[in-house]
Design an enzyme around this catalytic site. Structure first.
Site, short mmCIF file in Angstrom:
data_model
loop_
_atom_site.label_atom_id
_atom_site.label_comp_id
_atom_site.label_asym_id
_atom_site.label_seq_id
_atom_site.Cartn_x
_atom_site.Cartn_y
_atom_site.Cartn_z
N PHE A 1 -7.13 2.95 -2.59
CA PHE A 1 -7.58 1.92 -3.53
C PHE A 1 -6.92 0.60 -3.18
O PHE A 1 -6.64 -0.22 -4.05
CB PHE A 1 -7.16 2.30 -4.97
CG PHE A 1 -7.80 3.54 -5.51
CD1 PHE A 1 -9.16 3.75 -5.41
CD2 PHE A 1 -7.03 4.51 -6.16
CE1 PHE A 1 -9.76 4.89 -5.92
CE2 PHE A 1 -7.62 5.66 -6.67
CZ PHE A 1 -8.99 5.85 -6.55
N CYS B 1 -6.76 -1.15 0.52
CA CYS B 1 -6.87 -1.94 1.77
C CYS B 1 -7.25 -3.38 1.40
O CYS B 1 -8.27 -3.59 0.73
CB CYS B 1 -7.90 -1.33 2.70
SG CYS B 1 -8.12 -2.33 4.18
#
Ligand SMILES: Cc1cc2nc3c(=O)[nH]c(=O)nc-3n(C[C@H](O)[C@H](O)[C@H](O)COP(=O)(O)O)c2cc1C
Ligand code: SF4
Ligand code: SF4
Length: 417
Positions: free
Chosen positions: A136, A138
């Site tokens: 959740f 990058c």
């Protein structure tokens, strides 16, 4: 021969031969490299994030920050998730798990909607993964339906975590973005959605350098650049802070944390254990030095445990947490006046200059003998101790209580290296 202690630890019910894992990134993105990493001593990997979306990567995609002689104080990457087809990645995961049954195969996944998260969770479970990590976080996805934009939205974190939890029997870990003020908020949302563990931290949105030739940031991609993720030694303080805050939050105290962000040495690893991480991940230092650094981590931690009399790694987890307190709870009744060891002092004058220009003009300079002398104006800030280039030349000395304060026992730090 190197001393090797039993560094095994259970993480989310999975036995890990040591706490050292490769974090999801290019360092664990195919069969050949993970095989080599396992043989080098890593206990497991968080397989490079796999998805249905195949990224179109830019070139170049990396940059570093440096300070004087030190290179790679920090590392910037503009890379997204795996560039390989899903089926190829699943084939590698299956093969690796079959050939290395005692190594831990955690797989990082990322969907762009609920359905994709479900499909990915099912497929990696079938392929033989031991753990699933939901990415959740990058910060450089070209789609805003993915990555840290999702991680900053607690409703989406809860929804996608639940979709994954419902599609697997494996423990699910939610990987957090540091591009947020309070990590507790998405972490609690993930736990509400059924996550059993939290991973922290992913990379921090950054601009490492401005290129004065092309008038853009680095790296330069056809005269343009982007804000993207920062990792490595420079981010360790931020990672330790987020992990501490989560571990001290009443809703998260019992949630196991896998920690990362700037782990290079056994000492860094120990620091993460002491603030409550019971599993550790590494990327940037492996990109710089290769898989072999795990040998030093194992050996260093073993020697530390031997010296301090720890038999089990888990006995060290979280030991620093009770001693990291809110600012208002610190004992402010005293000052510690530094003590200069004149046998070690080389008369460089750095302490004098720093104290005069940035502290309290509390050092008098004996020009004749090139000797610093601490005077009554000293407030005990310890700037001089931090600038002195000679090891152990300035150390904490006399404790002076402020006027009207009750005298009591004070514990001090004595060793700085
Ligand atoms: C080149 C590169 C690629 C990365 N790719 C991913 C990824 O695919 N999925 C993910 O969850 N994190 C990814 N990360 C973040 C790392 O897993 C890790 O969270 C971060 O780099 C902090 O650890 P470090 O300081 O040891 O590198 C990547 C990091 C780098 C440097
Ligand atoms: S502790 Fe601070 S005020 Fe005291 S001598 Fe050092 S730099 Fe100056
Ligand atoms: S910085 Fe250290 S070595 Fe230099 S003058 Fe001060 S005490 Fe001496």
């Amino acid at each position: 021969m190197a001393l090797v202690k039993d560094l095994s630890i259970e993480f989310l019910g999975v036995k890990c031969e040591n706490p050292f894992f490769l974090s999801s990134s290019p360092v664990c993105s195919n069969y050949e490299m993970i095989k080599k990493a396992f043989e080098a001593g890593w206990a497991g990997v968080y397989y490079k994030t796999i998805g249905i979306f195949i990224p179109d990567e830019c070139s170049p995609r990396f940059d570093i920050t440096r300070k004087e002689g030190a290179v790679w104080t920090g590392f910037k990457n503009m890379e997204m998730i795996s560039d390989k087809p899903l089926e190829k990645n699943l084939e590698y995961i299956k093969r690796l798990k079959e050939e290395f049954p005692t190594k831990v195969m955690a797989v990082s996944i990322m969907g762009s909607d609920e359905e994709e998260w479900r499909i990915l969770a099912k497929k990696v479970t079938e392929a033989g993964a031991d753990l699933i990590e939901c990415n959740f976080s990058c910060p450089q996805m070209t789609s805003h339906a993915m990555g840290s934009d999702v991680g900053q939205n607690p409703e989406l974190v809860e929804k996608y975590t639940r979709a994954v939890v419902e599609s697997t029997h494996l423990p699910v870990i939610a990987k957090m973005t540091p591009n947020i003020g309070n990590m507790e908020v998405p972490a609690l949302a993930a736990v509400k959605g059924g996550a059993k563990g939290i991973a922290a931290i992913n990379t921090i949105k950054s601009i490492t350098n401005i290129d004065i030739e092309n008038l853009t940031a680095m790296p330069v991609v056809n005269a343009k650049s982007s804000i993207s993720g920062y990792s490595g030694a420079a981010v360790k303080p931020i990672a330790l802070r987020f992990i501490t805050q989560m571990k001290q939050h009443e809703g998260l105290t019992d949630i196991p944390i896998t920690g990362m962000g700037g782990i290079e040495t056994w000492n860094d690893a120990l620091e993460f254990l002491l603030v409550g991480a019971s599993n550790l991940q590494v990327t940037t230092s492996v990109m710089q030095y290769g898989y072999r650094i795990v040998e030093d981590m194992i050996s260093g931690l073993s020697h530390f445990m031997e010296e301090k009399g720890f038999d089990k790694l888990e006995d060290m987890v979280g030991l620093a947490l009770p001693n990291i307190v809110p600012a208002e709870d610190l004992d402010r009744s005293f000052k510690i006046i530094p003590k200069i060891d004149y046998d070690k002092c080389v008369g460089c004058g750095r302490c004098y200059v720093s104290c005069f220009d940035a502290a309290h003009q509390a050092i008098d300079w004996d020009k004749e003998n090139r000797k610093p002398i601490i005077n009554d104006k000293c407030v005990g800030c310890h700037l001089c101790l931090n600038v002195c280039p000679v090891l152990d030349c300035i150390l904490p000395g006399e404790v002076k209580f402020k006027e009207g304060r009750q005298e009591h026992e004070i514990e001090m730090k004595h060793k700085y290296i």
